[in-house]
Design a protein around this motif. Structure first.
Motif, PDB file in Angstrom:
ATOM      1  N   MET A   1      26.879  19.637   4.154  1.00  0.00           N
ATOM      2  CA  MET A   1      26.574  20.655   3.159  1.00  0.00           C
ATOM      3  C   MET A   1      25.139  20.505   2.651  1.00  0.00           C
ATOM      4  SD  MET A   1      28.588  19.371  -0.268  1.00  0.00           S
ATOM      5  CE  MET A   1      30.213  19.478   0.418  1.00  0.00           C
ATOM      6  N   LYS A   2      24.590  21.619   2.215  1.00  0.00           N
ATOM      7  CA  LYS A   2      23.200  21.610   1.731  1.00  0.00           C
ATOM      8  C   LYS A   2      23.183  21.976   0.252  1.00  0.00           C
ATOM      9  CE  LYS A   2      21.883  22.617   6.331  1.00  0.00           C
ATOM     10  NZ  LYS A   2      21.372  23.525   7.338  1.00  0.00           N
ATOM     11  N   ILE A   3      22.733  21.026  -0.537  1.00  0.00           N
ATOM     12  CA  ILE A   3      22.822  21.177  -1.989  1.00  0.00           C
ATOM     13  C   ILE A   3      21.428  21.145  -2.600  1.00  0.00           C
ATOM     14  CG2 ILE A   3      23.738  20.134  -4.100  1.00  0.00           C
ATOM     15  CD1 ILE A   3      25.756  18.626  -2.349  1.00  0.00           C
ATOM     16  N   ALA A   4      21.099  22.125  -3.436  1.00  0.00           N
ATOM     17  CA  ALA A   4      19.843  22.082  -4.187  1.00  0.00           C
ATOM     18  C   ALA A   4      20.171  21.771  -5.643  1.00  0.00           C
ATOM     19  CB  ALA A   4      19.125  23.419  -4.078  1.00  0.00           C
ATOM     20  N   VAL A   5      19.389  20.864  -6.237  1.00  0.00           N
ATOM     21  CA  VAL A   5      19.646  20.451  -7.618  1.00  0.00           C
ATOM     22  C   VAL A   5      18.477  20.903  -8.485  1.00  0.00           C
ATOM     23  CG1 VAL A   5      20.099  18.484  -9.127  1.00  0.00           C
ATOM     24  CG2 VAL A   5      20.930  18.438  -6.769  1.00  0.00           C
ATOM     25  N   CYS A   6      18.768  21.720  -9.500  1.00  0.00           N
ATOM     26  CA  CYS A   6      17.680  22.185 -10.361  1.00  0.00           C
ATOM     27  C   CYS A   6      18.084  22.081 -11.829  1.00  0.00           C
ATOM     28  CB  CYS A   6      17.272  23.607  -9.976  1.00  0.00           C
ATOM     29  SG  CYS A   6      18.624  24.765  -9.962  1.00  0.00           S
ATOM     30  N   GLY A   7      17.201  22.496 -12.719  1.00  0.00           N
ATOM     31  CA  GLY A   7      17.459  22.378 -14.165  1.00  0.00           C
ATOM     32  C   GLY A   7      16.166  22.078 -14.896  1.00  0.00           C
ATOM     33  N   LYS A   8      16.231  22.178 -16.218  1.00  0.00           N
ATOM     34  CA  LYS A   8      15.041  21.966 -17.060  1.00  0.00           C
ATOM     35  C   LYS A   8      14.438  20.571 -16.834  1.00  0.00           C
ATOM     36  CE  LYS A   8      13.943  22.209 -22.016  1.00  0.00           C
ATOM     37  NZ  LYS A   8      12.844  23.166 -22.032  1.00  0.00           N
ATOM     38  N   GLY A   9      13.155  20.448 -17.106  1.00  0.00           N
ATOM     39  CA  GLY A   9      12.462  19.162 -16.952  1.00  0.00           C
ATOM     40  C   GLY A   9      13.189  18.049 -17.694  1.00  0.00           C
ATOM     41  N   GLY A  10      13.401  16.945 -17.030  1.00  0.00           N
ATOM     42  CA  GLY A  10      13.951  15.756 -17.673  1.00  0.00           C
ATOM     43  C   GLY A  10      15.460  15.744 -17.911  1.00  0.00           C
ATOM     44  N   VAL A  11      16.180  16.773 -17.441  1.00  0.00           N
ATOM     45  CA  VAL A  11      17.638  16.801 -17.700  1.00  0.00           C
ATOM     46  C   VAL A  11      18.432  15.823 -16.845  1.00  0.00           C
ATOM     47  CG1 VAL A  11      17.934  19.146 -18.612  1.00  0.00           C
ATOM     48  CG2 VAL A  11      17.963  18.759 -16.143  1.00  0.00           C
ATOM     49  N   ALA A 149      18.501  31.004   1.093  1.00  0.00           N
ATOM     50  CA  ALA A 149      19.632  31.441   1.922  1.00  0.00           C
ATOM     51  C   ALA A 149      20.166  30.291   2.774  1.00  0.00           C
ATOM     52  CB  ALA A 149      19.214  32.598   2.819  1.00  0.00           C
ATOM     53  N   SER A 150      19.332  29.272   3.033  1.00  0.00           N
ATOM     54  CA  SER A 150      19.849  28.176   3.855  1.00  0.00           C
ATOM     55  C   SER A 150      20.479  27.061   3.031  1.00  0.00           C
ATOM     56  CB  SER A 150      18.783  27.610   4.784  1.00  0.00           C
ATOM     57  OG  SER A 150      17.513  27.975   4.433  1.00  0.00           O
ATOM     58  N   VAL A 151      20.582  27.262   1.711  1.00  0.00           N
ATOM     59  CA  VAL A 151      21.247  26.266   0.868  1.00  0.00           C
ATOM     60  C   VAL A 151      22.681  26.744   0.619  1.00  0.00           C
ATOM     61  CG1 VAL A 151      21.234  25.248  -1.437  1.00  0.00           C
ATOM     62  CG2 VAL A 151      19.087  25.597  -0.243  1.00  0.00           C
ATOM     63  N   ASP A 152      23.657  25.812   0.691  1.00  0.00           N
ATOM     64  CA  ASP A 152      25.054  26.217   0.475  1.00  0.00           C
ATOM     65  C   ASP A 152      25.420  26.248  -1.002  1.00  0.00           C
ATOM     66  OD1 ASP A 152      25.602  26.138   3.278  1.00  0.00           O
ATOM     67  OD2 ASP A 152      25.644  23.948   3.130  1.00  0.00           O
TER      68      ASP A 152
END
Ligand SMILES: Nc1ncnc2c1ncn2[C@@H]1O[C@H](COP(=O)(O)OP(=O)(O)OP(=O)(O)O)[C@@H](O)[C@H]1O
Ligand SMILES: [Mg+2]
Length: 248
Positions: A1-11, A149-152
């Motif tokens: 699986m392809k996972i992208a992790v994002c969120g506010k700075g420093g979280v 589009a290539s991230v699940d």
């Protein structure tokens, strides 16, 4: 699986990414970790020696050469296929590529350099025999439709304070514009049930996982050693998240 992790700075994007990577490795999977943070430190959190790592985004000469920049003109499809082999770090089933910041288009944008970085990221995301965890900057907007589009799955990390959840809502809206279907909240640094409830109420949904405040993790980070060895309970929670994503 392809996972992208994002969120506010420093979280806690890099922290959550590290534990998800560790949990995937413990499942016996091959993992490609991509650090696309402007000040990347995923290598250290995962126990790599980072003293000899330069983010690709800082390799000015290489980026100039590949982008073929000539005045206002540059190569829109620069050659990148040899770069993973040259710059990938490897350890026990884990590969790590440190990209550094990929900037959005617009004023002051180093578009030529970004064409190289984006091409490289897209190429890495095509990898078929590895799971991928992408540790990013705050949002998803700089990635573009093709890349996303290539991230699940997208995980948005939040903490029990309003600012981080407002950022999550912005990311959520952008993700919806990009037609991303699997998007989930991860609650981080929660100290008690009240913290979790606050996040649930403000987000209007249940997080896919909850990482509690872990003094061992904080201590390992301060020491500059692998955080993933420090907190087995966070590896366990990361594993729960993977199980839920597999069902999603
Ligand atoms: N669950 C947790 N328990 C204890 N400390 C934590 C936890 N999550 C994050 N931290 C600490 O908070 C700090 C920020 O975490 P981290 O670097 O993962 O955030 P980030 O979102 O990746 O930051 P940046 O936006 O700068 O990339 C670090 O010092 C980390 O050790
Ligand atoms: Mg980070």
């Amino acid at each position: 699986m392809k996972i992208a992790v994002c969120g506010k700075g420093g979280v806690g994007k890099s922290t959550v990414s590290s534990f998800i990577i560790r949990a995937l490795l413990e499942r016996g999977r091959k993992v490609l970790a991509i650090d696309a943070d402007p000040s990347p430190h995923l290598a250290r959190l995962l126990g790599f020696d980072d003293s000899d790592i330069t983010p690709i985004a800082e390799m000015k000469e290489l980026l100039d050469e590949r982008s073929g920049r000539d005045g206002p003109f540059y190569n829109l499809n620069p050659k990148v296929d040899d770069l993973p082999e040259r710059f990938m770090k490897k350890k026990d089933g884990l590969s790590l590529m440190v990209l550094g910041a990929i900037r959005q288009g617009g004023a002051g944008c180093a578009c030529a350099e970004n064409a190289v970085l984006r091409n490289l990221l897209n190429r890495l995301l095509l990898s078929k025999d590895e799971d991928i965890v992408l540790d990013m900057e705050a949002g998803v907007e700089h990635l573009g439709r093709g890349t996303i589009a290539s991230v699940d799955h997208i995980l948005i990390v939040v903490q029990p304070y309003r600012g981080s959840i407002e950022t999550a809502e912005k990311i959520d809206r952008l993700a919806q514009d990009l037609k991303i279907e699997s998007l989930h909240i991860v609650a981080n640094n929660c100290r008690d049930e009240e913290d979790v409830r606050f996040i649930e109420q403000l987000c209007g949904r249940k997080p896919i996982g909850v990482f509690h405040f872990s003094p061992e993790t904080a201590r390992a980070e301060r020491k500059g050693v692998a955080i993933t060895d420090a907190a087995p309970e966070l590896v366990k929670e990361a594993d729960n998240i993977i199980a839920r994503l597999e069902k999603a």
